[in-house]
Design a protein around this motif. Structure first.
Motif, PDB file in Angstrom:
ATOM      1  N   LEU A  56      -3.417   0.527   4.424  1.00  0.00           N
ATOM      2  CA  LEU A  56      -3.275  -0.858   3.957  1.00  0.00           C
ATOM      3  C   LEU A  56      -3.442  -0.879   2.444  1.00  0.00           C
ATOM      4  O   LEU A  56      -4.555  -0.977   1.933  1.00  0.00           O
ATOM      5  CB  LEU A  56      -4.313  -1.764   4.631  1.00  0.00           C
ATOM      6  N   ALA A  57      -2.338  -0.744   1.733  1.00  0.00           N
ATOM      7  CA  ALA A  57      -2.370  -0.712   0.267  1.00  0.00           C
ATOM      8  C   ALA A  57      -2.643  -2.107  -0.289  1.00  0.00           C
ATOM      9  O   ALA A  57      -2.122  -3.101   0.221  1.00  0.00           O
ATOM     10  CB  ALA A  57      -1.047  -0.178  -0.274  1.00  0.00           C
ATOM     11  N   SER A  58      -3.447  -2.177  -1.356  1.00  0.00           N
ATOM     12  CA  SER A  58      -3.846  -3.476  -1.912  1.00  0.00           C
ATOM     13  C   SER A  58      -2.647  -4.270  -2.437  1.00  0.00           C
ATOM     14  O   SER A  58      -2.626  -5.500  -2.348  1.00  0.00           O
ATOM     15  CB  SER A  58      -4.866  -3.274  -3.034  1.00  0.00           C
ATOM     16  N   ARG A  59      -1.634  -3.587  -2.956  1.00  0.00           N
ATOM     17  CA  ARG A  59      -0.488  -4.299  -3.507  1.00  0.00           C
ATOM     18  C   ARG A  59       0.390  -4.917  -2.419  1.00  0.00           C
ATOM     19  O   ARG A  59       1.239  -5.764  -2.701  1.00  0.00           O
ATOM     20  CB  ARG A  59       0.360  -3.355  -4.362  1.00  0.00           C
ATOM     21  N   ILE A  83      -0.041  -8.862   5.530  1.00  0.00           N
ATOM     22  CA  ILE A  83      -0.716  -7.673   6.045  1.00  0.00           C
ATOM     23  C   ILE A  83       0.358  -6.663   6.407  1.00  0.00           C
ATOM     24  O   ILE A  83       1.185  -6.921   7.290  1.00  0.00           O
ATOM     25  CB  ILE A  83      -1.588  -8.000   7.275  1.00  0.00           C
ATOM     26  N   THR A  84       0.363  -5.511   5.713  1.00  0.00           N
ATOM     27  CA  THR A  84       1.416  -4.513   5.884  1.00  0.00           C
ATOM     28  C   THR A  84       0.791  -3.142   6.099  1.00  0.00           C
ATOM     29  O   THR A  84      -0.030  -2.697   5.291  1.00  0.00           O
ATOM     30  CB  THR A  84       2.338  -4.466   4.654  1.00  0.00           C
ATOM     31  N   ARG A 161      -9.990  -0.780  13.274  1.00  0.00           N
ATOM     32  CA  ARG A 161     -10.871   0.253  13.821  1.00  0.00           C
ATOM     33  C   ARG A 161     -10.880   1.492  12.939  1.00  0.00           C
ATOM     34  O   ARG A 161     -11.916   2.109  12.702  1.00  0.00           O
ATOM     35  CB  ARG A 161     -10.426   0.620  15.226  1.00  0.00           C
ATOM     36  N   GLU A 162      -9.722   1.868  12.418  1.00  0.00           N
ATOM     37  CA  GLU A 162      -9.613   3.129  11.672  1.00  0.00           C
ATOM     38  C   GLU A 162     -10.093   3.007  10.221  1.00  0.00           C
ATOM     39  O   GLU A 162     -10.676   3.938   9.676  1.00  0.00           O
ATOM     40  CB  GLU A 162      -8.152   3.605  11.662  1.00  0.00           C
ATOM     41  N   LEU A 163      -9.864   1.858   9.578  1.00  0.00           N
ATOM     42  CA  LEU A 163     -10.106   1.742   8.139  1.00  0.00           C
ATOM     43  C   LEU A 163     -11.292   0.853   7.790  1.00  0.00           C
ATOM     44  O   LEU A 163     -11.690   0.800   6.627  1.00  0.00           O
ATOM     45  CB  LEU A 163      -8.855   1.198   7.447  1.00  0.00           C
ATOM     46  N   GLY A 164     -11.852   0.153   8.771  1.00  0.00           N
ATOM     47  CA  GLY A 164     -12.936  -0.773   8.451  1.00  0.00           C
ATOM     48  C   GLY A 164     -12.401  -2.010   7.747  1.00  0.00           C
ATOM     49  O   GLY A 164     -11.310  -2.488   8.034  1.00  0.00           O
ATOM     50  N   LEU A 168      -8.643  -8.807   0.942  1.00  0.00           N
ATOM     51  CA  LEU A 168      -7.314  -9.324   0.605  1.00  0.00           C
ATOM     52  C   LEU A 168      -7.334 -10.242  -0.613  1.00  0.00           C
ATOM     53  O   LEU A 168      -6.277 -10.693  -1.054  1.00  0.00           O
ATOM     54  CB  LEU A 168      -6.725 -10.082   1.800  1.00  0.00           C
ATOM     55  N   GLY A 169      -8.521 -10.538  -1.144  1.00  0.00           N
ATOM     56  CA  GLY A 169      -8.609 -11.396  -2.323  1.00  0.00           C
ATOM     57  C   GLY A 169      -8.865 -12.845  -1.957  1.00  0.00           C
ATOM     58  O   GLY A 169      -9.317 -13.178  -0.855  1.00  0.00           O
TER      59      GLY A 169
END
Length: 232
Positions: A56-59, A83-84, A161-164, A168-169
């Protein structure tokens, strides 16, 4: 190949994507040589474990304001949530968390024309496929009355589950609010409908109503009395 010599060969291949994490790939080659004996070939084998995860990249994952920056009490605000998943594996147990300003009521979350269930401050999004995206819209209403020039915010984050937790700002607006008085609600009324006579006292009620959306400070009422009457 001469005796005691060695040759190294390298083969390159691209692993297909998406692919589930911990998938096992088998790689094999057959070695043959001359002059041959009873054994003229040998099979070489090994396995490769694939490491695949969501990303999940911030950009590409954020909340942004829709519409203008200024909003009035009782007006609606709207924000978009993107959400991408750019990773090569699905993201499981995806949950959207909202941080809603106390100034906002009637918070609703939509995906296209469907309203999603908001449980407290969370929305369950289940699974997000590899290279998949979700486009959500948040709508809320500003309470009234509310102080002028106040700032209201909606913050968001997404948990998998995988990334916690992935922040998103925030989206922010500025409230434009003012007091107001009009002739229909702020007026002078006689306390009695009886005909007035000379030297008779008359009671007059001054009714002042703030019909605006903000507090009126230093309110003053100035009375103008005709020469034929005097204040008691």
């Amino acid at each position: 190949i001469d005796a005691d010599e060695h040759v190294e060969l390298r083969a390159e291949a691209v692993v297909v994507s998406p692919l589930a994490d911990a998938t096992t790939l088998s790689v094999a080659a057959t070695l043959a040589w001359e002059p041959s004996t009873d054994v003229a070939a040998r099979r070489l084998e090994r396995t490769i474990a694939v490491h695949s995860e969501p990303a999940l990249a911030s950009r590409r994952n954020y909340i942004s304001r829709l519409g203008g920056e200024v909003v009035q009490p009782a007006g609606d605000v709207e924000a978009a949530v993107e959400i991408t998943n750019d990773g090569s594996a699905p993201a499981a147990d995806v949950v959207l968390h909202l941080r809603v300003d106390p100034a906002l009521d009637e918070v609703r979350v939509f995906e296209k024309n469907s309203r999603l269930t908001l449980d407290g401050d969370t929305v369950d999004l289940a699974t997000l496929d590899a290279y998949g995206a979700r486009h959500l819209t948040i709508r809320a209403r500003v309470r009234t009355p509310y102080a002028d020039r106040s700032e209201v915010r909606i913050g968001a984050s997404v948990h998998t589950r995988e990334l916690g937790e992935t922040p998103l700002g925030e989206a922010a607006w500025r409230v434009d609010s003012h007091p107001g008085f009009n002739a229909q609600t702020s007026k002078l009324d006689l306390a009695s409908d009886a005909v007035l006579r000379p030297t008779q006292l008359a009671d007059v009620d001054a009714i002042v109503v703030n019909t605006g959306t903000d507090v009126a400070h230093n309110v003053r009422l100035r009375l103008y009395v005709s020469p034929e009457a005097r204040l008691e």
